[in-house]
Design an enzyme around this catalytic site. Structure first.
Site, PDB file in Angstrom:
ATOM      1  N   SER A  58       0.709  -1.274   0.048  1.00 46.06           N
ATOM      2  CA  SER A  58       0.131  -0.031  -0.092  1.00 46.06           C
ATOM      3  C   SER A  58       0.838   1.269  -0.133  1.00 46.06           C
ATOM      4  O   SER A  58       0.337   2.272  -0.232  1.00 46.06           O
ATOM      5  CB  SER A  58      -0.929  -0.091   1.102  1.00 46.06           C
ATOM      6  OG  SER A  58      -0.059  -0.043   2.353  1.00 46.06           O
ATOM      7  N   HIS A  97       1.470   4.034   6.942  1.00 45.66           N
ATOM      8  CA  HIS A  97       0.604   5.036   5.785  1.00 45.66           C
ATOM      9  C   HIS A  97       1.238   6.306   5.996  1.00 45.66           C
ATOM     10  O   HIS A  97       1.776   6.777   7.168  1.00 45.66           O
ATOM     11  CB  HIS A  97      -0.978   4.848   5.977  1.00 45.66           C
ATOM     12  CG  HIS A  97      -1.234   3.840   4.993  1.00 45.66           C
ATOM     13  ND1 HIS A  97      -2.789   3.504   4.978  1.00 45.66           N
ATOM     14  CD2 HIS A  97      -0.687   2.779   4.353  1.00 45.66           C
ATOM     15  CE1 HIS A  97      -2.787   2.450   4.563  1.00 45.66           C
ATOM     16  NE2 HIS A  97      -1.656   1.873   4.197  1.00 45.66           N
ATOM     17  N   ASP A 124      -7.759   6.376   4.957  1.00 42.89           N
ATOM     18  CA  ASP A 124      -7.983   5.229   5.672  1.00 42.89           C
ATOM     19  C   ASP A 124      -9.191   5.245   6.516  1.00 42.89           C
ATOM     20  O   ASP A 124      -9.115   4.434   7.594  1.00 42.89           O
ATOM     21  CB  ASP A 124      -6.795   5.139   6.613  1.00 42.89           C
ATOM     22  CG  ASP A 124      -5.433   4.881   5.765  1.00 42.89           C
ATOM     23  OD1 ASP A 124      -5.515   4.240   4.661  1.00 42.89           O
ATOM     24  OD2 ASP A 124      -4.421   5.125   6.171  1.00 42.89           O
TER      25      ASP A 124
END
Length: 207
Positions: A58, A97, A124
């Protein structure tokens, strides 16, 4: 591989109680040293998890699956653009992230953050706990300070195939035992040489 295991098991069987205890003490020292190093890193970085492995794609192309991240957690507000590792209630595995938005005041309730994977289409919010639209500062485990590419792939393999993890642990244990057995054999050889030397001296003195 099989011959190594067979040889190591044979060496373990030939050990007496004293030698086995020495091996257990050696193994305990190795584990203790690893824990001391980990605790020291925690103190230096301020993070409960100073080293983590990237488990998904990701965050590509910034980080790839199998990269190892080094984290720190200085006492300051997290900035937009920083890559953070955070925990979400109900999820066992931390998420790596990037912070894309931040709002709020640290002096009044704390800052709220919004994160997103560089390789993901959306933010998210779907990953956060039910009813949670923003990430809180106290959910952050650390901020990325550096990385080593692909070094953590072994961890991923052991995660995906638990049997590999047990095999690796077993082999490492046998290797430690084998090393201890070799040391014991060398000690016996040295003692035997000393004994023969002393015997030769005694015979020389008699003559």
């Amino acid at each position: 591989m099989l011959s190594l295991l067979t040889s190591a098991l044979s060496d373990l069987r030939s050990m007496n109680l004293r030698q086995l205890l020495l091996q257990l003490v050696s193994l305990g020292l190795i584990v203790t040293s690893a824990l001391v190093i980990w605790k020291s890193l925690m103190l230096v970085t301020g993070s409960d998890s100073p080293v983590v492995v990237v488990l998904s794609g990701s965050m590509e192309p910034a980080f790839y699956r199998g990269d190892i991240l080094f984290l720190y957690l200085a006492e300051r507000a997290t900035r937009v653009g920083e890559i953070v590792v955070f925990n979400i209630k109900g999820r066992e595995i931390p998420i790596v992230h990037r912070v894309i938005r931040a709002h709020g005041n640290l002096n009044y309730g704390g800052q709220e953050l919004l994160t997103k994977g560089d390789n993901n289409y959306s933010d998210d919010t779907v990953l956060y706990a039910a009813g949670q639209d923003w990430l809180l500062e106290n959910q952050i485990m650390g901020r990325a300070a550096g990385f080593l590419p692909h070094v953590g792939r072994v961890t991923i393999i052991m995660n995906d195939y638990p049997v590999v993890k047990y095999v690796v642990i077993g082999v490492l244990g046998l290797l430690v035992g084998r090393a201890g057995s070799d040391i014991s054999q060398r000690e016996r050889g040295v003692k035997a040489k000393i004994g023969r030397a002393l015997g030769d001296d005694k015979r020389a003195n008699v003559h």
